[in-house]
Design an enzyme around this catalytic site. Structure first.
Site, PDB file in Angstrom:
ATOM      1  N   GLU A 271       0.864  -1.118  -0.108  1.00 39.05           N
ATOM      2  CA  GLU A 271      -0.004  -0.051   0.161  1.00 39.05           C
ATOM      3  C   GLU A 271       0.921   1.343   0.268  1.00 39.05           C
ATOM      4  OE1 GLU A 271      -2.769  -0.524   3.283  1.00 39.05           O
ATOM      5  OE2 GLU A 271      -3.981  -1.701   1.842  1.00 39.05           O
ATOM      6  N   ASP A 344      -8.219  -9.100   4.049  1.00 37.80           N
ATOM      7  CA  ASP A 344      -8.019  -7.839   4.967  1.00 37.80           C
ATOM      8  C   ASP A 344      -9.099  -7.867   5.962  1.00 37.80           C
ATOM      9  OD1 ASP A 344      -7.132  -5.712   6.143  1.00 37.80           O
ATOM     10  OD2 ASP A 344      -7.941  -4.458   4.536  1.00 37.80           O
ATOM     11  N   GLU A 372     -12.780  -2.193  12.057  1.00 36.15           N
ATOM     12  CA  GLU A 372     -12.845  -1.435  10.580  1.00 36.15           C
ATOM     13  C   GLU A 372     -13.722  -1.951   9.782  1.00 36.15           C
ATOM     14  OE1 GLU A 372      -8.987  -1.945   8.566  1.00 36.15           O
ATOM     15  OE2 GLU A 372      -9.966  -1.040   6.777  1.00 36.15           O
TER      16      GLU A 372
HETATM   17  O1  GCW Z   1      -7.019  -3.060   6.506  1.00 40.76           O
HETATM   18  C1  GCW Z   1      -6.390  -2.299   5.938  1.00 40.76           C
HETATM   19  C2  GCW Z   1      -6.777  -1.122   6.229  1.00 40.76           C
HETATM   20  C3  GCW Z   1      -5.484  -0.043   6.332  1.00 40.76           C
HETATM   21  C4  GCW Z   1      -4.494  -0.866   7.126  1.00 40.76           C
HETATM   22  C5  GCW Z   1      -3.879  -1.739   6.224  1.00 40.76           C
HETATM   23  C6  GCW Z   1      -2.843  -2.454   6.776  1.00 40.76           C
HETATM   24  C7  GCW Z   1      -2.771   0.484   8.290  1.00 40.76           C
HETATM   25  O2  GCW Z   1      -7.588  -0.581   5.499  1.00 40.76           O
HETATM   26  O3  GCW Z   1      -5.997   1.334   6.902  1.00 40.76           O
HETATM   27  O4  GCW Z   1      -3.165   0.186   6.849  1.00 40.76           O
HETATM   28  O5  GCW Z   1      -5.017  -2.559   5.986  1.00 40.76           O
HETATM   29  O6  GCW Z   1      -3.158  -3.538   7.698  1.00 40.76           O
HETATM   30  O7  GCW Z   1      -1.632  -2.367   6.769  1.00 40.76           O
END
Ligand code: GCW
Length: 677
Positions: A271, A344, A372
């Protein structure tokens, strides 16, 4: 009788004293599993030779909060079977004996006793932690915001540190020690290089000093490009000698300030974060270089496997593709930190196939305590069932450590939703012992934190227990049942947007990538004729998942693109089953509201009202999810939504106009939601 050299009779005030234990159940600012009521009469005898700041805390806790027979504290003898940081307790009417091989074990024994005053009454009880590392990960930024944090701002008041120290720091340490958590990564994995500056390391050291006697080590997330940003090195190539020297010096500097510093957590080449691959190197090259710098100090590197460069057409396969070939190439103080599922933190995911696939490399599980993808701080979703489900598939002994992304902030009640301190508690308990059942942990928490079990009618108590235990499954049902995943609104991930399209966004950030609804059916084909993600799982699970007929239905649409008319085990079609699941989720939340009302006489009034408000929002949200998803998918299935649901639905066009103006750092308030829906 043993001969005691030191006899402590301690009359200390508890840190926060508020009269009686019961009145504390609604007190703001308290941690639900800690004792606050001060009895001032606990009598403690400590064997000769046992003394440390940790023992002082153990004595202070007993002195302030123990009402039973005198407690004797002993060092477990050499031949003892008690594991590191473990303890044994036995008690009679006249005395309690706590044995432990080390001071932290004694502290853990004391907290276990305070939580359960009967422990060891029917014979000696022995307990020790399953993992050496039981960590919280804070996604806290240095400006005080928390990525995916729904309980206010960061606990860490960086601008005031190191001089100004909030009383909450010690309370945080106490809360964690009381459930066996022994490490904390203070800052976001999307890490600012600034955390490694001298100025910030002094602040970190001040926190470490407070946490140390509670057995909590401090760790930091580090940005792989730190040498370039902080000291203008021309590269962060892990094989460059200047870069190696930079990290070695930095490690020495850290340990001179924090002698028991735990180590680094790294999000690299994920990311947009920098990493070794920017310099033509591998994850192993990067991790091993950092591990080398920490090794002389006994520090560890937790290297995250949350990566999904678009190398394959299926995001769910990428961590395995990138990491599995590196098995055996990592230094022995590197642990690969793997999210529980392959995508995720969805409400339900199959376990990540990386677990078990790297037999020559240490691995650890990363869970997400902050919600989240489960309704932020507005929904009750007790998460222990999700984590025990993980351990049904992944042998606890196959991993080395456990981490949880914290749901803690500076809100009065620490965790936002008034009931989800239970998730922090459950994480700690499972990190200590992954064999505990979710019901057992819910029972512990409810009777400590919510109601006086002895005074609560059994049927009321059982309904509350059921509410906790089924709440995550209810969220799965009303958000994304049968293996659906990632139907969330873009960015903040709060409400439903299965239709979502954002120009320029990576396809694998968008719901359509995952649900693949079309006129023929629904779901992501990960079978051998599709992306073959099932091929990453071991037999016999692989074959089981590969066939629509044998794939567990809760994962069906994760692994298969299934015709709308497919007959499910119940005899219903897929479409009918989908409608039933969404409706079941809504009805569960309606049931929770009744449960809560029934429990009213036994719940502290303020807490009652707060939770009542949350449940009202949760119900509206559940209907929002149901109406949005069913009407959206009905466009493809061309099949009818049952009349009793259809009659109360808001039209899809209206729902598609809802856009929540919130960041990735907050929950929508009930008022905001009401104004938009
Ligand atoms: O779950 C996703 C989230 C991001 C997060 C990323 C990660 C900290 O949307 O906000 O960043 O994973 O775990 O690195």
């Amino acid at each position: 009788m043993r001969h005691f050299k030191f006899l402590y009779i301690i009359f200390l005030l508890a840190f926060i004293s508020c009269g009686s234990a019961d009145t504390c159940k609604d007190a703001k600012g308290t941690i639900s599993w800690l004792p606050y009521a001060s009895t001032d009469k606990g009598q403690v005898c400590v064997d000769e030779g046992i003394s440390s700041p940790t023992i002082d805390i153990a004595c202070r806790e007993l002195g302030g909060h123990w009402e039973g027979a005198p407690v004797n504290i002993h060092r477990a003898t050499d031949g003892s079977t008690i594991g590191k940081n473990g303890f044994a307790i036995s008690q009679s009417d006249s005395q309690v004996d706590i044995y432990a091989p080390d001071d932290l074990g004694i502290l853990y024994g004391v907290y276990a006793l305070l939580r359960n005053p009967e422990l060891g009454r029917n014979g000696r009880v022995e307990d020790s932690p399953s993992y050496d590392l039981r960590l919280l990960n804070h996604w806290d930024n240095l400006d005080g915001t928390i990525e995916r944090g729904y309980a206010g701002k960061s606990l860490w008041k960086w601008e005031g540190l190191p001089d100004s120290v909030s009383p909450r720091y010690e309370e945080y340490a106490r809360a964690n020690a009381a459930i066996g958590i022994n490490g904390t990564v203070l800052n976001n994995v999307n890490a600012s290089p600034k955390i490694l500056s001298e100025e910030y390391l002094k602040k970190v050291a001040a926190l470490a000093d407070i946490f140390r006697p509670y057995g909590i080590k401090v760790y930091l997330s580090v940005n792989f490009a730190s040498p370039m940003v902080l000291d203008s090195l021309p590269t962060a190539d892990p094989l460059n000698p200047e870069v190696v020297k930079w990290w070695t010096d930095k490690a020495d500097e850290i340990y001179s300030l924090i002698p028991d510093f735990g180590g680094f957590l790294v999000k690299a080449n994920s990311e947009g974060q920098p990493g070794p691959m920017d310099f033509g190197r591998t994850h192993a090259d990067g991790a091993n270089m950092l591990a080398g710098a920490l090794k002389p100090h006994d520090g560890v590197v937790m290297w995250r496997a949350f990566v999904y460069s678009p190398a394959d057409a299926d995001r769910a396969k990428q961590a395995y593709l990138e990491f599995q070939p590196l098995d055996g190439k990592f230094a022995d103080n590197v642990i690969i930190q793997i999210k529980n599922g392959p995508v995720d933190f969805q409400p339900r995911e199959p376990y990540s196939p990386l677990f078990g696939a790297m037999t020559a490399t240490d691995g650890m599980a990363e869970f997400q305590i902050t919600q989240e993808y489960l309704g932020h701080s507005n929904h009750l979703a007790y998460l222990a069932p999700m984590w025990t489900e993980f351990f049904d598939y992944v042998q606890p002994s196959s991993i080395k450590a456990v981490a949880g992304v914290a749901n803690i902030g500076d809100d009065d009640n620490w965790t936002g939703h008034p009931l989800v301190q239970a998730n922090w508690y459950a994480f700690g308990r499972l990190a200590w012992n992954p064999q505990l059942t979710s019901t057992q942990i819910a029972d512990e928490w409810l009777s400590m934190a919510l109601v006086d079990k002895a005074q609560t009618p059994e049927d009321v108590y059982e309904s509350l227990l059921d509410m906790f235990d089924t709440s995550r499954e209810a969220v799965v049902d009303y958000m994304m049942p049968l293996g659906l995943h990632h139907l969330f609104a873009f960015g903040h991930h709060y409400g439903p947007e299965p239709w979502c399209d954002v120009e320029g966004a990576r396809p694998d950030w968008l719901p359509k990538y995952y649900h693949r609804a079309d006129s023929t059916g629904l779901g992501f084909d990960r079978s051998p004729s599709g992306s073959n993600a099932v091929g990453q799982y071991p037999e016999p699970l692989r074959s089981q998942l590969a066939s629509v007929e044998t794939c567990p239905e809760e994962f069906l649409l994760w692994f298969h693109h299934v015709p709308w008319t497919h007959r499910m085990k119940s005899g219903n079609t897929l479409w009918e089953e989908l409608c039933i699941a969404y409706q079941r989720g809504v009805e569960k939340v309606e049931e929770y509201r009744q449960t809560w009302e029934k429990a009213k006489p036994y719940i502290a009034p303020e807490l009652y009202t707060d939770v009542e408000t949350c449940l009202a929002t949760q119900l509206k949200d559940a209907k929002w999810w149901r109406d949005a998803c069913l009407q959206y998918f009905a466009q493809y299935s061309k099949m009818p939504i049952p009349a009793e649901i259809a009659s109360e639905m808001r039209p899809l066009e209206e729902l598609m106009k809802i856009h929540l103006p919130i960041t990735n750092y907050e929950s929508p308030t009930p008022a905001l939601l009401d104004s938009l829906r």
